[in-house]
Design a protein around this motif. Structure first.
Motif, PDB file in Angstrom:
ATOM      1  N   GLN A 235      37.762  22.422  48.214  1.00  0.00           N
ATOM      2  CA  GLN A 235      37.105  23.622  47.706  1.00  0.00           C
ATOM      3  C   GLN A 235      37.868  24.898  48.022  1.00  0.00           C
ATOM      4  OE1 GLN A 235      33.070  24.226  49.035  1.00  0.00           O
ATOM      5  NE2 GLN A 235      32.708  25.870  47.571  1.00  0.00           N
ATOM      6  N   GLY A 236      38.330  25.062  49.254  1.00  0.00           N
ATOM      7  CA  GLY A 236      38.997  26.306  49.614  1.00  0.00           C
ATOM      8  C   GLY A 236      40.244  26.558  48.791  1.00  0.00           C
ATOM      9  N   SER A 237      41.083  25.529  48.663  1.00  0.00           N
ATOM     10  CA  SER A 237      42.310  25.678  47.872  1.00  0.00           C
ATOM     11  C   SER A 237      41.991  25.861  46.402  1.00  0.00           C
ATOM     12  CB  SER A 237      43.196  24.443  48.064  1.00  0.00           C
ATOM     13  OG  SER A 237      43.590  24.318  49.414  1.00  0.00           O
ATOM     14  N   ALA A 238      40.979  25.137  45.903  1.00  0.00           N
ATOM     15  CA  ALA A 238      40.600  25.250  44.494  1.00  0.00           C
ATOM     16  C   ALA A 238      40.096  26.654  44.174  1.00  0.00           C
ATOM     17  CB  ALA A 238      39.547  24.206  44.145  1.00  0.00           C
ATOM     18  N   GLU A 239      39.268  27.206  45.035  1.00  0.00           N
ATOM     19  CA  GLU A 239      38.750  28.553  44.798  1.00  0.00           C
ATOM     20  C   GLU A 239      39.882  29.571  44.775  1.00  0.00           C
ATOM     21  OE1 GLU A 239      35.781  29.530  44.003  1.00  0.00           O
ATOM     22  OE2 GLU A 239      34.772  27.590  44.200  1.00  0.00           O
ATOM     23  N   ASP A 240      40.818  29.427  45.712  1.00  0.00           N
ATOM     24  CA  ASP A 240      41.958  30.343  45.740  1.00  0.00           C
ATOM     25  C   ASP A 240      42.791  30.199  44.471  1.00  0.00           C
ATOM     26  OD1 ASP A 240      43.829  32.124  47.570  1.00  0.00           O
ATOM     27  OD2 ASP A 240      45.113  30.630  46.618  1.00  0.00           O
ATOM     28  N   ALA A 241      43.023  28.958  44.036  1.00  0.00           N
ATOM     29  CA  ALA A 241      43.829  28.724  42.839  1.00  0.00           C
ATOM     30  C   ALA A 241      43.169  29.312  41.598  1.00  0.00           C
ATOM     31  CB  ALA A 241      44.065  27.226  42.665  1.00  0.00           C
ATOM     32  N   ILE A 242      41.845  29.142  41.479  1.00  0.00           N
ATOM     33  CA  ILE A 242      41.140  29.685  40.321  1.00  0.00           C
ATOM     34  C   ILE A 242      41.238  31.209  40.294  1.00  0.00           C
ATOM     35  CG2 ILE A 242      38.850  30.013  39.296  1.00  0.00           C
ATOM     36  CD1 ILE A 242      38.239  27.115  40.182  1.00  0.00           C
ATOM     37  N   GLN A 243      41.076  31.840  41.449  1.00  0.00           N
ATOM     38  CA  GLN A 243      41.188  33.296  41.493  1.00  0.00           C
ATOM     39  C   GLN A 243      42.598  33.742  41.130  1.00  0.00           C
ATOM     40  OE1 GLN A 243      38.531  35.486  41.958  1.00  0.00           O
ATOM     41  NE2 GLN A 243      40.111  36.827  41.113  1.00  0.00           N
ATOM     42  N   ARG A 244      43.602  32.990  41.570  1.00  0.00           N
ATOM     43  CA  ARG A 244      44.976  33.322  41.209  1.00  0.00           C
ATOM     44  C   ARG A 244      45.205  33.183  39.705  1.00  0.00           C
ATOM     45  NH1 ARG A 244      48.629  33.859  45.468  1.00  0.00           N
ATOM     46  NH2 ARG A 244      47.764  33.263  47.495  1.00  0.00           N
ATOM     47  N   LEU A 245      44.620  32.153  39.095  1.00  0.00           N
ATOM     48  CA  LEU A 245      44.728  32.003  37.644  1.00  0.00           C
ATOM     49  C   LEU A 245      44.119  33.195  36.924  1.00  0.00           C
ATOM     50  CD1 LEU A 245      43.844  28.215  37.223  1.00  0.00           C
ATOM     51  CD2 LEU A 245      46.051  29.284  36.679  1.00  0.00           C
ATOM     52  N   VAL A 246      42.932  33.603  37.360  1.00  0.00           N
ATOM     53  CA  VAL A 246      42.267  34.745  36.736  1.00  0.00           C
ATOM     54  C   VAL A 246      43.116  36.002  36.877  1.00  0.00           C
ATOM     55  CG1 VAL A 246      40.257  36.268  36.866  1.00  0.00           C
ATOM     56  CG2 VAL A 246      39.954  33.788  37.047  1.00  0.00           C
ATOM     57  N   ASP A 247      43.575  36.283  38.097  1.00  0.00           N
ATOM     58  CA  ASP A 247      44.379  37.485  38.331  1.00  0.00           C
ATOM     59  C   ASP A 247      45.672  37.444  37.513  1.00  0.00           C
ATOM     60  OD1 ASP A 247      42.439  38.289  40.119  1.00  0.00           O
ATOM     61  OD2 ASP A 247      43.569  37.669  41.900  1.00  0.00           O
ATOM     62  N   PHE A 248      46.279  36.265  37.425  1.00  0.00           N
ATOM     63  CA  PHE A 248      47.539  36.110  36.699  1.00  0.00           C
ATOM     64  C   PHE A 248      47.360  36.386  35.209  1.00  0.00           C
ATOM     65  CE2 PHE A 248      50.282  33.052  34.326  1.00  0.00           C
ATOM     66  CZ  PHE A 248      51.520  33.648  34.592  1.00  0.00           C
ATOM     67  N   PHE A 249      46.358  35.763  34.611  1.00  0.00           N
ATOM     68  CA  PHE A 249      46.174  35.942  33.174  1.00  0.00           C
ATOM     69  C   PHE A 249      45.694  37.355  32.845  1.00  0.00           C
ATOM     70  CE2 PHE A 249      45.845  31.167  32.925  1.00  0.00           C
ATOM     71  CZ  PHE A 249      47.003  31.012  32.175  1.00  0.00           C
ATOM     72  N   ARG A 250      44.849  37.901  33.673  1.00  0.00           N
ATOM     73  CA  ARG A 250      44.387  39.275  33.394  1.00  0.00           C
ATOM     74  C   ARG A 250      45.504  40.288  33.552  1.00  0.00           C
ATOM     75  NH1 ARG A 250      38.391  40.208  35.806  1.00  0.00           N
ATOM     76  NH2 ARG A 250      38.710  42.139  34.648  1.00  0.00           N
ATOM     77  N   ALA A 251      46.478  39.986  34.403  1.00  0.00           N
ATOM     78  CA  ALA A 251      47.615  40.907  34.594  1.00  0.00           C
ATOM     79  C   ALA A 251      48.672  40.761  33.516  1.00  0.00           C
ATOM     80  CB  ALA A 251      48.231  40.670  35.968  1.00  0.00           C
ATOM     81  N   THR A 252      48.732  39.607  32.857  1.00  0.00           N
ATOM     82  CA  THR A 252      49.846  39.345  31.943  1.00  0.00           C
ATOM     83  C   THR A 252      49.437  39.299  30.467  1.00  0.00           C
ATOM     84  OG1 THR A 252      49.537  36.954  32.283  1.00  0.00           O
ATOM     85  CG2 THR A 252      51.167  38.075  33.680  1.00  0.00           C
ATOM     86  N   LEU A 253      48.141  39.354  30.184  1.00  0.00           N
ATOM     87  CA  LEU A 253      47.667  39.303  28.795  1.00  0.00           C
ATOM     88  C   LEU A 253      46.985  40.611  28.422  1.00  0.00           C
ATOM     89  CD1 LEU A 253      46.099  35.711  28.728  1.00  0.00           C
ATOM     90  CD2 LEU A 253      48.385  36.422  27.959  1.00  0.00           C
ATOM     91  N   PRO A 254      46.950  40.942  27.120  1.00  0.00           N
ATOM     92  CA  PRO A 254      46.261  42.172  26.698  1.00  0.00           C
ATOM     93  C   PRO A 254      44.795  42.134  27.127  1.00  0.00           C
ATOM     94  CG  PRO A 254      47.544  41.246  24.903  1.00  0.00           C
ATOM     95  CD  PRO A 254      47.553  40.226  25.997  1.00  0.00           C
ATOM     96  N   SER A 255      44.274  43.244  27.575  1.00  0.00           N
ATOM     97  CA  SER A 255      42.902  43.287  28.076  1.00  0.00           C
ATOM     98  C   SER A 255      41.922  43.247  26.922  1.00  0.00           C
ATOM     99  CB  SER A 255      42.681  44.553  28.908  1.00  0.00           C
ATOM    100  OG  SER A 255      42.841  45.699  28.103  1.00  0.00           O
TER     101      SER A 255
END
Length: 255
Positions: A235-255
């Motif tokens: 769970q801990g690693s999965a939660e961190d990975a999901i948040q990283r995915l969200v931050d990554f896509f929101r930073a690199t794709l048009p809002s």
């Protein structure tokens, strides 16, 4: 239920509104979705914020065994955080074993199918997708096709992969290891330090070849740590990975 059509294909099937506490800020619409590809359809799944507007879009490419509970749950988790996620089962298996269907699936066919998915998203009837640039997310061997597409199509704004093999495709038309240095979009790689299927040295090699990307190793977890329906879930690693995915896509794709 709200629905519309694009290319003769419904954009949602009886969408359901769900509010999942502590998993983001948006209620979501989600449901199974046949995606038009040429003259036929591929099984798909859509999860997107239940709100008007055009949202950043991520195309999810599953592993060879296709769409399951894990892929659908992950799509909903990302949608709760403001991304529109469409997961597409690339393979036409028929009666074949899923692994055999993957080995028979040509790289050129993968590019064609994902091109069709992009055309579907750009159709006039889709009013929830910002398609100026889209993201791709590949899970396990699905990540091969995500990276191949990212190397060949300018409309891909970013690519992420989770425990995707970086070797073993030497007989295919495209080898992931050879493409890493030529990937223009930002890349995020999520890997397990105790993965019994992937040599962690190949992840270090990927970072050296794709210096602008972020290739992460999670300590103390094994292959499939993101899959909350599987035995390797952490769970801990999965939660961190999901948040990283969200931050990554929101930073690199048009809002």
């Amino acid at each position: 239920p709200r629905s519309s059509t694009a290319n003769g294909c419904p954009t949602s099937l009886s969408p359901t509104v769900a509010v999942l506490p502590h998993e983001g800020t948006y209620s979501v619409m989600y449901g199974s979705l046949p995606v038009s590809v040429g003259t036929s359809y591929r099984p798909g799944y859509l999860a997107r914020p239940d709100k008007s507007g055009r949202f950043p879009v991520v195309v999810m490419v599953p592993d060879y065994d296709g769409l399951g509970a894990h892929e659908k749950h992950l799509a909903r988790r990302l949608a709760r955080r403001g991304l529109a996620v469409i997961a597409v089962d690339l393979y036409d298996r028929g009666e074949r074993d899923p692994l055999a269907a993957y080995h028979d699936f040509d790289d050129a066919e993968a590019i064609r199918v994902l091109d069709e998915v992009y055309e579907y998203l750009c159709s006039d009837d889709i009013d929830w997708a910002n398609t100026a640039k889209i993201g791709v997310l590949g899970l396990e061997v699905g990540g091969r096709f995500a990276l191949i597409q990212a190397a060949h199509r300018p409309w891909i704004g970013s690519a992420a992969v989770a425990y995707t093999p970086l070797t073993g495709d030497e007989t295919r038309r495209h080898q992931v290891a050879e493409m890493l240095a030529h990937l223009a979009p930002p890349v995020l790689g999520l890997y397990a330090a105790d993965d019994e299927l992937i040599d962690v040295d190949t992840v270090d090699e990927a970072q050296s070849r794709n210096a602008s990307g972020s290739w992460l190793l999670y300590e103390g977890v094994g292959h499939g740590f993101l899959d909350d329906s599987g035995p390797a879930y952490e769970q801990g690693s999965a939660e961190d990975a999901i948040q990283r995915l969200v931050d990554f896509f929101r930073a690199t794709l048009p809002s």
